[in-house]
Design a protein around this motif. Structure first.
Motif: not given
Length: 497
Positions: A332-342, A361-371
Motif C-alpha cells: 500500500a502506497g507503492a513505496d511512496k510512489l505517487f501518480f497524478l492520473p490526468y 531505482a527500487a520501484h518496479g512494474l508492480p509499484e507502477l501499476h499500483r500507483s
C-alpha cells in the motif's frame, strides 16, 4: 389464467437499445440488445435519429418477448429509462421537426454556454438550477437550435428526452420527469418545476416544456395499434420512467441520503445522496427517482489510466487480469510512489497533465501499476471531499462499471475513503431500477425501500483496511500539494515547441 409476473424494462442507450424482462425478485429473465448508429457530422458533434430508437425498441421488445416462455402474456407493466439530455422536437401532430437530435456528449453548444456566462446572472441561475452552465444541458441545445435551425424549433410544440420520445410512441402522451428536468438548466430545484425565469434567461420558449411528472406515475396504456404491433395487451400501464443514470442509482440500491455511488468505466462518476443539492463549480446535482438529490462529479481519469499503463508498459500484450495481479504484489502506497492520473486533462481543467513522483531505482512494474490505481483513488478522494462538505463520508459506496470487477482497486478505494464498498449482483442496474419503479407503481412493493430490499442484492462487500487507510491519510496532503504545484508549470509546458 396467466399471471402477470414480469416487468418489461426498456433502456434507450447511446450505443443501442435494450429490453429486459425482470421478475418480482429483480432477476433478469431475458435481455435483448440492438446497436444503433451515432452520427458525427463534424468534430465535437454527436447526433442520433429518434426514428432509429423507436425501430430499435420495437425490435428488442419483440425479441425478448419471444425469448421468454409466454413472455407477452406475463408483462405487468412497462418502464423506460434512457440517455439524458438529447433534445427531441415534435409538432402538434407528434411528428419530428428534425430528423436528428444532438446528444448529451455533443459539444456544439459551447458558444451558447460562453455567451450565457458572459451576459446572464450566473449566480442567480445556479441558485435556481443547482447546476452550472454546461454544453450537455438541453437549455443550451435549444439555444443552439434557435440560432441554427429556427424552422425546426418554430414548428415544434414539445421538447422530449429520448425515453420520453419512446413513451410518446408507446402511449401518445407527452411528459418529462423530474430526474431529466433536474439536469436541463430549466428547472427550479426547490419547486421541482419548470422555471419561467430560467426560460427567459436562456431564451427557451416555456410553451415547449411538457408536464413534469413523477417517474413512478402511470403515463397511460399502450396505444391499441402499438399493442397489436408488439403482441402485448393494450391495457398494460406505461410508467413515466427516468433518466438512465438516476435509474441506475435506484437499481443499485443507492436510494437514501448518506449513500454513495462509484461508477468507474473509462472515466469515474462519484455521487453522494443528499436531502438537498450541493452547490459547487465541479458538482452537478441530479434528482433520483425516489426524490433524493444526488450530488455528482465526473473525473475523466478512471479505467483510461489503467488502459494507458497496459499499453505503455506492456504494448497490450498482457491481460488486464495479469496487470491487476502484478499490482497486488506491491505494498500500500507503492513505496511512496505517487501518480497524478490526468492523462487527458480534465473537462474543466484541460491543461492538467499526468506524472509519476517519487520514482526510485527500487520501484518496479508492480509499484507502477499500483500507483496508477492509487492515483485515480487520490483524485477521486479530492472530488469526494468537495461533494461531502461538512456532512462526512457516505455510509457505504456501491460500485458499478468495469472498475467494479477489479478487487484490488475496490479495496484501495474503500481504504482510501474509509468506507465499505458494495458490488451489486446484477450490474444491469438501470433495468433493475425500472423494475423497482414498476413494482411500486403496480402495488407489488409498498415503496422503493421495500423494493430495494427484495430486488437488489450484493455479490460482495469490500471493507477498508485500517493499515492502508492510515497510509493514504498521510499521503493525501502530499498528493494535494503535487496537484497544486504542478499547475504552476502547465503554462511553461504548453509553451514548449
Amino acid at each position: 389464467m396467466t399471471i402477470r409476473d414480469l416487468y418489461l424494462a426498456i433502456d434507450v442507450g447511446t450505443g443501442g437499445l435494450r429490453a429486459a424482462l425482470v421478475d418480482r425478485d429483480g432477476r433478469i429473465q431475458g435481455l435483448a440488445h440492438q446497436e444503433h448508429e451515432q452520427i458525427v457530422p463534424q468534430f465535437g458533434w454527436s447526433e442520433q435519429r429518434p426514428a432509429d430508437w423507436w425501430n430499435g425498441t420495437r425490435a428488442v421488445v419483440r425479441t425478448v418477448l419471444d425469448d421468454v416462455r409466454n413472455g407477452a402474456a406475463r408483462v405487468a407493466a412497462i418502464c423506460c429509462c434512457g440517455q439524458m439530455h438529447g433534445t427531441v422536437l415534435i409538432d402538434g401532430n407528434g411528428r419530428l421537426t428534425r430528423e436528428t437530435v444532438p446528444l448529451w456528449n455533443d459539444k456544439r453548444t459551447a458558444p451558447q454556454v460562453a455567451a450565457f456566462e458572459k451576459q446572464a446572472d450566473h449566480d442567480a441561475a445556479v441558485a435556481l438550477t443547482a447546476n452550472s452552465p454546461a454544453t450537455a444541458w438541453p437549455a443550451f441545445k435549444l439555444a443552439w437550435l434557435a440560432e441554427n435551425d429556427a424552422p425546426a424549433l418554430e414548428q415544434a410544440t414539445s421538447v422530449l428526452m429520448p425515453k420520453d420520445w419512446i413513451n410518446y410512441c408507446l402511449t401518445g402522451q407527452r411528459a418529462q420527469d423530474f430526474t431529466e428536468a433536474s439536469l436541463s438548466f430549466l428547472m427550479d430545484w426547490e419547486r421541482r418545476d419548470w422555471s419561467k425565469r430560467l426560460c427567459d434567461m436562456t431564451g427557451v420558449p416555456h410553451a415547449l416544456l411538457p408536464d413534469l411528472k413523477d417517474p413512478q406515475d402511470v403515463l397511460g396504456p399502450l396505444l391499441p395499434n402499438v399493442a397489436g404491433d408488439l403482441g402485448l395487451s393494450a391495457d398494460i400501464p406505461v410508467l413515466v420512467g427516468a433518466g438512465d443514470y438516476p435509474m441506475a442509482l435506484t437499481g443499485s440500491g443507492v436510494i437514501a441520503a448518506g449513500m454513495g455511488s462509484d461508477v468507474t468505466g473509462t472515466s469515474s462518476i462519484i455521487t453522494l445522496m443528499r436531502d438537498a443539492p450541493v452547490i459547487g463549480p465541479e458538482i452537478s446535482n441530479v434528482l433520483a427517482a425516489d426524490g433524493t438529490w444526488g450530488a455528482m462529479t465526473l473525473l475523466d481519469a478512471g479505467g483510461d489510466a489503467v488502459r494507458w499503463a497496459r499499453r505503455a508498459f506492456h504494448e497490450n500484450k498482457r491481460s488486464y487480469a495479469d496487470v491487476a495481479h502484478s499490482a497486488t504484489s506491491a505494498r500500500a502506497g507503492a513505496d511512496k510512489l505517487f501518480f497524478l492520473p490526468y492523462l487527458s486533462g480534465e473537462r474543466r481543467r484541460p491543461e492538467l497533465r499526468a506524472q509519476f513522483f517519487g520514482l526510485t531505482a527500487a520501484h518496479g512494474l508492480p509499484e507502477l501499476h499500483r500507483s496508477v490505481l492509487e492515483g485515480v483513488g487520490f483524485a477521486m478522494r479530492q472530488r469526494l471531499d468537495g461533494l461531502q462538505g461538512d456532512l462526512g463520508r457516505p455510509d457505504r459506496i456501491v460500485a458499478a462499471g468495469g472498475g467494479a470487477k477489479n478487487e484490488l482497486w475496490l479495496k484501495i478505494k474503500a481504504s482510501m475513503f474509509d468506507v465499505p464498498y458494495l458490488v451489486p449482483e446484477e450490474l444491469e442496474c438501470g433495468v433493475v431500477g425500472a423494475a423497482m419503479l414498476m413494482a411500486t407503481s403496480t402495488g407489488d412493493a409498498a415503496d422503493l425501500k421495500t423494493a430495494a430490499a427484495r430486488m437488489v442484492r450484493y455479490s460482495s462487500e469490500v471493507a477498508p483496511d485500517a493499515r492502508w487507510t492510515e497510509i493514504y491519510d498521510r499521503m493525501a496532503p502530499i498528493y494535494a500539494k503535487l496537484y497544486q504545484q504542478a499547475a504552476d508549470l502547465h503554462a511553461d509546458l504548453d509553451a514548449l515547441p
